[in-house]
Write an enzyme that holds these catalytic residues in place. Structure first.
Site, PDB file in Angstrom:
ATOM      1  N   GLY A  11       0.815  -1.221   0.000  1.00  0.00           N
ATOM      2  CA  GLY A  11       0.000   0.000   0.000  1.00  0.00           C
ATOM      3  C   GLY A  11       0.845   1.266   0.000  1.00  0.00           C
ATOM      4  O   GLY A  11       1.986   1.274   0.435  1.00  0.00           O
ATOM      5  N   ARG A  15      -2.585   8.710   3.156  1.00  0.00           N
ATOM      6  CA  ARG A  15      -2.832   9.650   4.266  1.00  0.00           C
ATOM      7  C   ARG A  15      -1.578   9.995   5.057  1.00  0.00           C
ATOM      8  O   ARG A  15      -1.605  10.897   5.898  1.00  0.00           O
ATOM      9  CB  ARG A  15      -3.917   9.076   5.189  1.00  0.00           C
ATOM     10  CG  ARG A  15      -5.306   9.180   4.557  1.00  0.00           C
ATOM     11  CD  ARG A  15      -6.322   8.319   5.261  1.00  0.00           C
ATOM     12  NE  ARG A  15      -6.410   8.648   6.667  1.00  0.00           N
ATOM     13  CZ  ARG A  15      -6.864   7.817   7.605  1.00  0.00           C
ATOM     14  NH1 ARG A  15      -7.267   6.600   7.263  1.00  0.00           N
ATOM     15  NH2 ARG A  15      -6.912   8.193   8.856  1.00  0.00           N
ATOM     16  N   LYS A  22       4.579   3.802   3.311  1.00  0.00           N
ATOM     17  CA  LYS A  22       4.049   3.839   4.679  1.00  0.00           C
ATOM     18  C   LYS A  22       4.776   2.892   5.629  1.00  0.00           C
ATOM     19  O   LYS A  22       5.128   3.274   6.749  1.00  0.00           O
ATOM     20  CB  LYS A  22       2.556   3.511   4.674  1.00  0.00           C
ATOM     21  CG  LYS A  22       1.979   3.438   6.077  1.00  0.00           C
ATOM     22  CD  LYS A  22       0.484   3.462   6.090  1.00  0.00           C
ATOM     23  CE  LYS A  22      -0.106   2.141   5.704  1.00  0.00           C
ATOM     24  NZ  LYS A  22      -1.575   2.165   5.858  1.00  0.00           N
ATOM     25  N   THR A  81      -6.512  -7.375  -0.803  1.00  0.00           N
ATOM     26  CA  THR A  81      -5.667  -8.172   0.097  1.00  0.00           C
ATOM     27  C   THR A  81      -5.522  -9.628  -0.356  1.00  0.00           C
ATOM     28  O   THR A  81      -4.462 -10.231  -0.167  1.00  0.00           O
ATOM     29  CB  THR A  81      -6.209  -8.114   1.539  1.00  0.00           C
ATOM     30  OG1 THR A  81      -7.635  -8.301   1.510  1.00  0.00           O
ATOM     31  CG2 THR A  81      -5.904  -6.773   2.194  1.00  0.00           C
ATOM     32  N   ASN A 169     -12.193  -7.678  12.331  1.00  0.00           N
ATOM     33  CA  ASN A 169     -11.099  -8.409  11.696  1.00  0.00           C
ATOM     34  C   ASN A 169      -9.805  -7.593  11.776  1.00  0.00           C
ATOM     35  O   ASN A 169      -9.762  -6.446  11.347  1.00  0.00           O
ATOM     36  CB  ASN A 169     -11.463  -8.655  10.223  1.00  0.00           C
ATOM     37  CG  ASN A 169     -10.339  -9.295   9.453  1.00  0.00           C
ATOM     38  OD1 ASN A 169      -9.543 -10.056  10.015  1.00  0.00           O
ATOM     39  ND2 ASN A 169     -10.258  -8.997   8.161  1.00  0.00           N
ATOM     40  N   ARG A 315      27.696   7.888  20.581  1.00  0.00           N
ATOM     41  CA  ARG A 315      27.309   7.656  19.184  1.00  0.00           C
ATOM     42  C   ARG A 315      27.755   6.264  18.738  1.00  0.00           C
ATOM     43  O   ARG A 315      28.469   5.568  19.449  1.00  0.00           O
ATOM     44  CB  ARG A 315      27.901   8.757  18.320  1.00  0.00           C
ATOM     45  CG  ARG A 315      27.241  10.119  18.581  1.00  0.00           C
ATOM     46  CD  ARG A 315      27.918  11.228  17.804  1.00  0.00           C
ATOM     47  NE  ARG A 315      28.046  10.885  16.394  1.00  0.00           N
ATOM     48  CZ  ARG A 315      28.986  11.379  15.589  1.00  0.00           C
ATOM     49  NH1 ARG A 315      29.881  12.235  16.057  1.00  0.00           N
ATOM     50  NH2 ARG A 315      29.039  11.006  14.326  1.00  0.00           N
ATOM     51  N   LYS A 333      32.397   8.676  19.906  1.00  0.00           N
ATOM     52  CA  LYS A 333      31.994   7.990  18.662  1.00  0.00           C
ATOM     53  C   LYS A 333      33.075   7.004  18.256  1.00  0.00           C
ATOM     54  O   LYS A 333      34.258   7.340  18.297  1.00  0.00           O
ATOM     55  CB  LYS A 333      31.818   9.026  17.545  1.00  0.00           C
ATOM     56  CG  LYS A 333      31.373   8.420  16.245  1.00  0.00           C
ATOM     57  CD  LYS A 333      31.965   9.095  15.023  1.00  0.00           C
ATOM     58  CE  LYS A 333      33.405   8.693  14.797  1.00  0.00           C
ATOM     59  NZ  LYS A 333      33.947   9.120  13.486  1.00  0.00           N
ATOM     60  N   ASN A 368      40.140  14.006  14.744  1.00  0.00           N
ATOM     61  CA  ASN A 368      40.187  12.765  13.969  1.00  0.00           C
ATOM     62  C   ASN A 368      40.037  12.981  12.476  1.00  0.00           C
ATOM     63  O   ASN A 368      40.314  12.090  11.699  1.00  0.00           O
ATOM     64  CB  ASN A 368      39.095  11.801  14.458  1.00  0.00           C
ATOM     65  CG  ASN A 368      37.705  12.394  14.334  1.00  0.00           C
ATOM     66  OD1 ASN A 368      37.527  13.607  14.438  1.00  0.00           O
ATOM     67  ND2 ASN A 368      36.723  11.557  14.109  1.00  0.00           N
TER      68      ASN A 368
HETATM   69  C1  UD1 Z   1      -8.585  -4.834   5.813  1.00  0.00           C
HETATM   70  C2  UD1 Z   1      -9.600  -5.983   5.924  1.00  0.00           C
HETATM   71  C3  UD1 Z   1     -10.607  -5.655   7.027  1.00  0.00           C
HETATM   72  C4  UD1 Z   1      -9.887  -5.427   8.332  1.00  0.00           C
HETATM   73  C5  UD1 Z   1      -8.825  -4.342   8.163  1.00  0.00           C
HETATM   74  C6  UD1 Z   1      -7.970  -4.264   9.408  1.00  0.00           C
HETATM   75  C7  UD1 Z   1      -9.832  -6.948   3.703  1.00  0.00           C
HETATM   76  C8  UD1 Z   1     -10.643  -6.995   2.482  1.00  0.00           C
HETATM   77  N1  UD1 Z   1     -10.273  -6.127   4.662  1.00  0.00           N
HETATM   78  O1  UD1 Z   1      -9.301  -3.705   5.378  1.00  0.00           O
HETATM   79  O2  UD1 Z   1     -11.506  -6.723   7.187  1.00  0.00           O
HETATM   80  O3  UD1 Z   1     -10.811  -5.065   9.342  1.00  0.00           O
HETATM   81  O4  UD1 Z   1      -7.950  -4.636   7.062  1.00  0.00           O
HETATM   82  O5  UD1 Z   1      -7.096  -3.189   9.320  1.00  0.00           O
HETATM   83  O6  UD1 Z   1      -8.833  -7.642   3.803  1.00  0.00           O
HETATM   84  N2  UD1 Z   1      -2.486  -4.335   0.772  1.00  0.00           N
HETATM   85  C9  UD1 Z   1      -1.621  -4.757  -0.221  1.00  0.00           C
HETATM   86  N3  UD1 Z   1      -2.097  -4.909  -1.476  1.00  0.00           N
HETATM   87  C10 UD1 Z   1      -3.386  -4.670  -1.817  1.00  0.00           C
HETATM   88  C11 UD1 Z   1      -4.264  -4.235  -0.787  1.00  0.00           C
HETATM   89  C12 UD1 Z   1      -3.794  -4.087   0.482  1.00  0.00           C
HETATM   90  O7  UD1 Z   1      -0.446  -4.997   0.043  1.00  0.00           O
HETATM   91  O8  UD1 Z   1      -3.734  -4.860  -2.982  1.00  0.00           O
HETATM   92  C13 UD1 Z   1      -1.971  -4.171   2.136  1.00  0.00           C
HETATM   93  C14 UD1 Z   1      -2.051  -2.735   2.608  1.00  0.00           C
HETATM   94  O9  UD1 Z   1      -0.851  -2.049   2.318  1.00  0.00           O
HETATM   95  C15 UD1 Z   1      -2.275  -2.906   4.107  1.00  0.00           C
HETATM   96  C16 UD1 Z   1      -3.040  -4.212   4.210  1.00  0.00           C
HETATM   97  O10 UD1 Z   1      -2.791  -4.902   3.009  1.00  0.00           O
HETATM   98  O11 UD1 Z   1      -1.062  -3.066   4.816  1.00  0.00           O
HETATM   99  C17 UD1 Z   1      -4.527  -3.990   4.419  1.00  0.00           C
HETATM  100  O12 UD1 Z   1      -5.060  -3.273   3.329  1.00  0.00           O
HETATM  101  P1  UD1 Z   1      -6.101  -2.084   3.539  1.00  0.00           P
HETATM  102  O13 UD1 Z   1      -6.391  -1.505   2.224  1.00  0.00           O
HETATM  103  O14 UD1 Z   1      -5.649  -1.189   4.620  1.00  0.00           O
HETATM  104  O15 UD1 Z   1      -7.385  -2.904   4.014  1.00  0.00           O
HETATM  105  P2  UD1 Z   1      -8.584  -2.353   4.851  1.00  0.00           P
HETATM  106  O16 UD1 Z   1      -9.559  -1.726   3.928  1.00  0.00           O
HETATM  107  O17 UD1 Z   1      -8.131  -1.573   5.993  1.00  0.00           O
END
Ligand code: UD1
Ligand code: MG
Length: 447
Positions: A11, A15, A22, A81, A169, A315, A333, A368
């Site tokens: 992701g 934000r 991130k 996901t 979840n 350091r 250091k 140094n």
């Molecule tokens: C997801 C869950 C939700 C849960 C929440 C908890 C799903 C569909 N939903 O929602 O049930 O309550 O997390 O925080 O799984 N990511 C990828 N590739 C993608 C999509 C996401 O790597 O294609 C990564 C994101 O960077 C993140 C994580 O997966 O670290 C979760 O993705 P995010 O989009 O935040 O899911 P939520 O909508 O929060």
């Protein structure tokens, strides 16, 4: 059963308002991803796969800096996901054990919680980590039937009745690896977000007559980071947990709320930490040391009985043996300081070795750096370096040698010798009085 970790870290984290991916933002001086990897690493995973996307090269470097065997796969488009987990399929080819899915932006899942999930997997096919949310907001909801997890419904797709559920979840899933990829194959994107939801594998598993359940944990463990405010809150949560753990382990913190720890800070028992001390990464403090107020330490080792500060700066590469004393406004250091040596006031010791029981006078500086290269200073055991000595490196001061205050030492000094390198003192009798008279007369003429 062997374990493999799949960390979702593709992701962008819009934000965060950042050029940095991130998962590379730091809590307690370590990237979020490293925290997540560390909680899983305690299970001694056979394989670790990080799914990267935005800033994949940077994410790969950070993942492999923590675990050089971690595999990093790239999810070119973030389609959800389930799609993200699917990217780990090849990296886990032939793996027969349990796969655990973690999020790279969720740093605090405890190892014991993952162990509980592995336990629950003995009598289930899929185990999800849930938590009772104080404010369930937009989390996916766990729809339970007794002890079984029936399905997970995403907020956007949920009915009002489902939205009233507070069991949410976390995103962490444990499942036998080959079954996980099987289930993912059946996931579609016919939903409100048109994404491939990992959460859909529960309903699919149940339709196939498989068993799913949820293990629950405290909400702080599932705390995710989506904004700078979340990052600050996560750091605060980490610090309060670290302080409590230090106190529990027999370390005195005179003002716990003012001490800042790094993820990897190690402190032995009976050490006393005064107020306003900051630990950067890579610090080890042995038992019975004292770190006095307003000191800043990183990449250093303090052996038993050391007294550091107040206002000291250690350091990277500062290696302090037992009973070393580093006083106020001293910076160290890349220097090894042997047992019982003292550097008590206003000094810079860099790229140096200092022998046992040497005494370094106030204001001493190891010069140094020549503007291009760094050079080494050696100070022998029991040497006495006079106040305000400039040691122009490379230079070697023998055991038991002395330097006169204010010396600029540019050549080696042999053991037991006294080196003086300063202009000799000249004294002119009566001259001060004459000068004053002359100056006062000049002042009167002027006014
Ligand atoms: C997801 C869950 C939700 C849960 C929440 C908890 C799903 C569909 N939903 O929602 O049930 O309550 O997390 O925080 O799984 N990511 C990828 N590739 C993608 C999509 C996401 O790597 O294609 C990564 C994101 O960077 C993140 C994580 O997966 O670290 C979760 O993705 P995010 O989009 O935040 O899911 P939520 O909508 O929060
Ligand atoms: Mg999220």
């Amino acid at each position: 059963m062997e374990v493999a970790l799949i960390l979702l870290a593709a992701g962008k984290g819009t934000r965060m308002q950042s050029d940095l991916p991130k998962v590379l933002h730091a809590v307690a001086h370590a990237p979020l991803l490293e925290h997540a990897m560390a909680s899983g690493a305690a299970l001694s995973p056979a394989r670790t796969v990080v799914v990267a996307g935005h800033g994949a090269d940077q994410v790969r470097a950070a993942a492999q800096a923590f675990d050089d065997e971690a595999q990093v796969v790239v999810q070119e488009e973030q389609l959800g996901t389930a799609h993200a987990v699917g990217q780990a399929r090849e990296a886990l080819a032939g793996f027969e054990g349990t796969a655990i899915v973690l999020y790279g932006d969720t740093p605090f899942v405890q190892t014991e919680t993952l162990e509980k999930m592995c336990d629950a997997l003995k009598s289930n096919d899929v185990v999800v980590l849930g938590f009772d949310a104080a404010d369930p907001a937009r989390y996916g909801r766990l729809v339970m039937q007794g002890d079984s997890l029936d399905r997970i419904v995403e907020y956007k797709d949920a009915t009002d009745k489902e939205r009233a559920i507070t069991l949410c979840n976390s995103g962490v899933v444990a499942c036998k690896s080959d079954l996980l990829f099987d289930l993912i194959d059946a996931v579609g994107n016919d939903n409100a977000s048109e994404e491939y939801y990992l959460t859909d594998i529960i309903g699919i598993a149940r339709d196939r007559g498989l068993k799913a359940t949820a293990v629950t944990c405290d909400e702080v463990e599932t705390m995710g980071v989506n904004s700078r405010a979340d990052l600050a809150a996560a750091d605060a949560a980490f610090q309060s947990r670290a302080r409590a753990a230090m106190l529990e382990d027999g370390i005195t913190l005179m003002a716990p709320d003012t001490v800042y720890f790094a993820r990897d800070t190690y402190i032995g028992r009976d050490t006393v930490i005064e107020p306003n001390v900051v630990f950067g990464p890579g610090v080890t403090i042995e038992s019975g040391a004292t770190i006095r107020a307003f000191s800043h330490l990183e990449g250093c080792h303090v052996a038993r009985g050391g007294i550091i500060g107040p206002y000291a700066r250690l350091r990277p590469g500062a290696e302090l043996s037992e009973d070393v004393r580093i006083g106020n406004f001293v910076e160290v250091k890349n220097a090894q300081i042997a047992e019982g040596a003292k550097v008590n006031h206003l000094s810079y010791i860099g790229d140096a070795t200092i022998g046992a029981k040497a005494n370094i006078g106030a204001g001493t500086i190891t010069c140094n750096y020549d503007g291009v290269m760094k050079h080494h200073t050696h100070i022998g055991a029991n040497a006495f370096i006079g106040s305000n000595t400039m040691l122009v490196a490379p230079v070697h001061i023998g055991d038991g040698a002395m330097t006169g205050s204010g010396s600029v030492i540019t050549s080696d000094v042999e053991a037991d010798a006294l080196a003086l390198a300063r202009a000799p003192q000249v004294e002119k009798p009566g001259m001060a009085r004459k000068l004053f008279e002359m100056l006062k007369a000049k002042q009167q003429r002027g006014s």
